[in-house]
Design a protein around this motif. Structure first.
Motif, PDB file in Angstrom:
ATOM      1  N   CYS A  20       0.803  -1.222   0.000  1.00 47.00           N
ATOM      2  CA  CYS A  20       0.000   0.000   0.000  1.00 47.00           C
ATOM      3  C   CYS A  20       0.837   1.274   0.000  1.00 47.00           C
ATOM      4  CB  CYS A  20      -0.950   0.007   1.197  1.00 47.00           C
ATOM      5  SG  CYS A  20      -2.366  -1.114   0.989  1.00 47.00           S
ATOM      6  N   ARG A 255      -5.654  -4.737   0.215  1.00 48.20           N
ATOM      7  CA  ARG A 255      -5.411  -4.794  -1.214  1.00 48.20           C
ATOM      8  C   ARG A 255      -6.354  -5.755  -1.926  1.00 48.20           C
ATOM      9  NH1 ARG A 255      -1.465  -3.138  -4.721  1.00 48.20           N
ATOM     10  NH2 ARG A 255      -1.119  -4.426  -6.562  1.00 48.20           N
ATOM     11  N   GLU A 256      -6.684  -6.849  -1.267  1.00 48.54           N
ATOM     12  CA  GLU A 256      -7.533  -7.861  -1.880  1.00 48.54           C
ATOM     13  C   GLU A 256      -9.006  -7.600  -1.554  1.00 48.54           C
ATOM     14  OE1 GLU A 256      -6.311 -10.015  -3.951  1.00 48.54           O
ATOM     15  OE2 GLU A 256      -4.275  -9.298  -3.565  1.00 48.54           O
ATOM     16  N   PRO A 257      -9.920  -8.012  -2.402  1.00 49.09           N
ATOM     17  CA  PRO A 257     -11.345  -7.881  -2.111  1.00 49.09           C
ATOM     18  C   PRO A 257     -11.720  -8.658  -0.851  1.00 49.09           C
ATOM     19  CG  PRO A 257     -10.997  -8.358  -4.440  1.00 49.09           C
ATOM     20  CD  PRO A 257      -9.663  -8.565  -3.761  1.00 49.09           C
ATOM     21  N   HIS A 388     -14.074  -4.157   0.601  1.00 53.40           N
ATOM     22  CA  HIS A 388     -13.421  -3.804  -0.653  1.00 53.40           C
ATOM     23  C   HIS A 388     -13.888  -4.823  -1.694  1.00 53.40           C
ATOM     24  CE1 HIS A 388     -10.617  -2.252  -3.447  1.00 53.40           C
ATOM     25  NE2 HIS A 388      -9.545  -2.953  -3.133  1.00 53.40           N
ATOM     26  N   ARG A 391     -10.662  -5.350  -7.223  1.00 56.33           N
ATOM     27  CA  ARG A 391      -9.213  -5.497  -7.211  1.00 56.33           C
ATOM     28  C   ARG A 391      -8.580  -4.325  -7.962  1.00 56.33           C
ATOM     29  NH1 ARG A 391      -6.227 -10.009  -6.363  1.00 56.33           N
ATOM     30  NH2 ARG A 391      -8.094 -11.288  -6.547  1.00 56.33           N
TER      31      ARG A 391
END
Length: 392
Positions: A20, A255-257, A388, A391
């Motif tokens: 990130c 970062r990942e769903p 989230h 991607r």
């Protein structure tokens, strides 16, 4: 010779950042923090600042250098001590006598948008005047303070001036100088704002074209790099990470769903040492949404530099590392777009109530992110859930 950027200086590794940590770009004062621009002093230790006082043949000063020192210190040092959790100390070394410039103040035509030849003349004269009695090689920063009552002084011209090629004095390479033209007493937090530029932080305000309009539409009161008058001048958590006041262990990277839950300490709260696991000491949640952009989530509360903030809660903002200083590298997302707060004190009331309270949520559809505030903990952390769905 004078420019608004520093060129030709390589970046150096800034420590582990993880997926990130946005990459540094060529944008002026890039918000990337995967590396540190080696042309700037990093405020993770004690730095020594030289403060010089310049008078002119066409004016007799009404103030003394000691009064002008007191306008800015120890307030500026204390601001950074609180913001850095004690990791950084700014130590000022004032030369408490007036140094006589060779020309009248009016001859330099000092303005916010200063003609380069006049600005160069001013800086050359100032350094030459001081070099007779000052060893510039002993200092990390240089503040040039002009007699605020001289007829040619424009208080709006206070700024950091960077060089294409550094000036040299006493064997030291002077890559930038902080030029101060403030009234006495000065604007609130003005020197902390300008010193932020010395540490590679960008301007977060928007300067309207044509002289009209509001300067504070992008971040409002949040972070003194937006407005030195703001009710919440504490640096954004992203800036604290960039400067080295937060480390990767205090940042939660998404970062990942999926959906994750976090407990965030307010960024302005003192650094605790008694919070047990699993709560830990996180200050930021960062959601990677693109190659050069992230969403950042942090808690803001009435501690330290934020003691006078308008609205406590969870603040969400977008950061882009490919956007230059002054062009909108940071944008606060309004959790209450149909209301405002603190109209008599806020620099931009529409964003003064931007943070989310307990039981509220913000859907950022263009990034596929939802932020929900679930509650508080016994240690004054804010419990949030981040969903989230896309991607980057």
């Amino acid at each position: 010779m004078i420019a608004t950027t520093v060129v030709g200086v390589p970046a150096v590794a800034a420590g582990a950042g993880g997926p990130c940590a946005l990459p540094r770009s060529t944008a002026h004062h890039s918000e990337g923090l995967d590396s540190w621009h080696a042309g700037y002093p990093r405020p993770t230790r004690t730095l020594d600042a030289l403060m010089l006082f310049l008078r002119f043949p066409d004016a007799v000063p009404y103030t003394t250098p000691r009064q002008l020192v007191d306008d800015h210190f120890p307030a500026t040092t204390e601001f950074f001590r609180r913001a850095s959790y004690g990791r950084f100390s700014l130590r000022v070394h004032p030369v408490t006598r007036w140094l006589e410039m060779p020309r009248d103040s009016t001859s330099y035509a000092i303005r916010r948008d200063w003609a380069p030849d006049r600005r160069t003349a001013y800086l050359r004269d100032a350094i030459a005047t001081a070099d007779r009695s000052v060893d510039f090689g002993r200092y990390d920063l240089v503040y040039l303070v002009a007699d605020p009552d001289a007829p040619g002084i424009d208080a709006d011209a206070t700024k950091v001036v960077n060089f294409d090629r550094p000036l040299r004095a006493d064997g030291a390479a002077l890559r930038r100088l902080v030029t101060i033209f403030e009234h006495h007493p000065p604007d609130r937090n003005v020197l902390a704002h300008e010193t932020g530029h010395v540490f590679d932080l960008p301007d977060l305000y928007h300067r309207p074209t044509g002289g009209g309009g509001d300067w504070d539409t992008r971040v409002g009161d949040w972070d003194l790099m937006g407005s030195q008058f703001g009710l919440a001048p504490e640096p954004f958590g992203w800036h604290k990470w960039k400067l080295g006041w937060l480390d990767a262990s205090q940042v939660r990277c998404v970062r990942e769903p999926g959906a994750t839950t976090h407990a965030l300490l307010p960024v302005s709260a003192p650094d605790p040492h008694d919070i047990p696991a699993p709560e830990g000491r996180p200050r930021l949640v960062v959601v990677r949404t693109g190659t050069a952009r992230v969403l950042v989530i942090e808690a803001r509360a009435r501690y330290g530099n934020d003691a006078e903030l308008c609205t406590e809660g969870v603040l969400v903002y977008r950061v882009r590392s490919d956007v230059a200083s002054g062009d909108g590298p940071v944008e606060v997302l309004d959790g209450h777009p149909h209301s405002e707060a603190c109209p008599d004190e806020s620099v931009y009331p529409r964003l003064a109530d931007a943070p989310l309270g307990v039981g509220e949520r913000l859907d950022i559809r263009q990034d596929g992110v939802r932020v929900e505030v679930r509650g508080r903990t016994a240690h004054d952390a804010w419990l949030i859930r981040v969903t989230h769905t896309e991607r980057p």
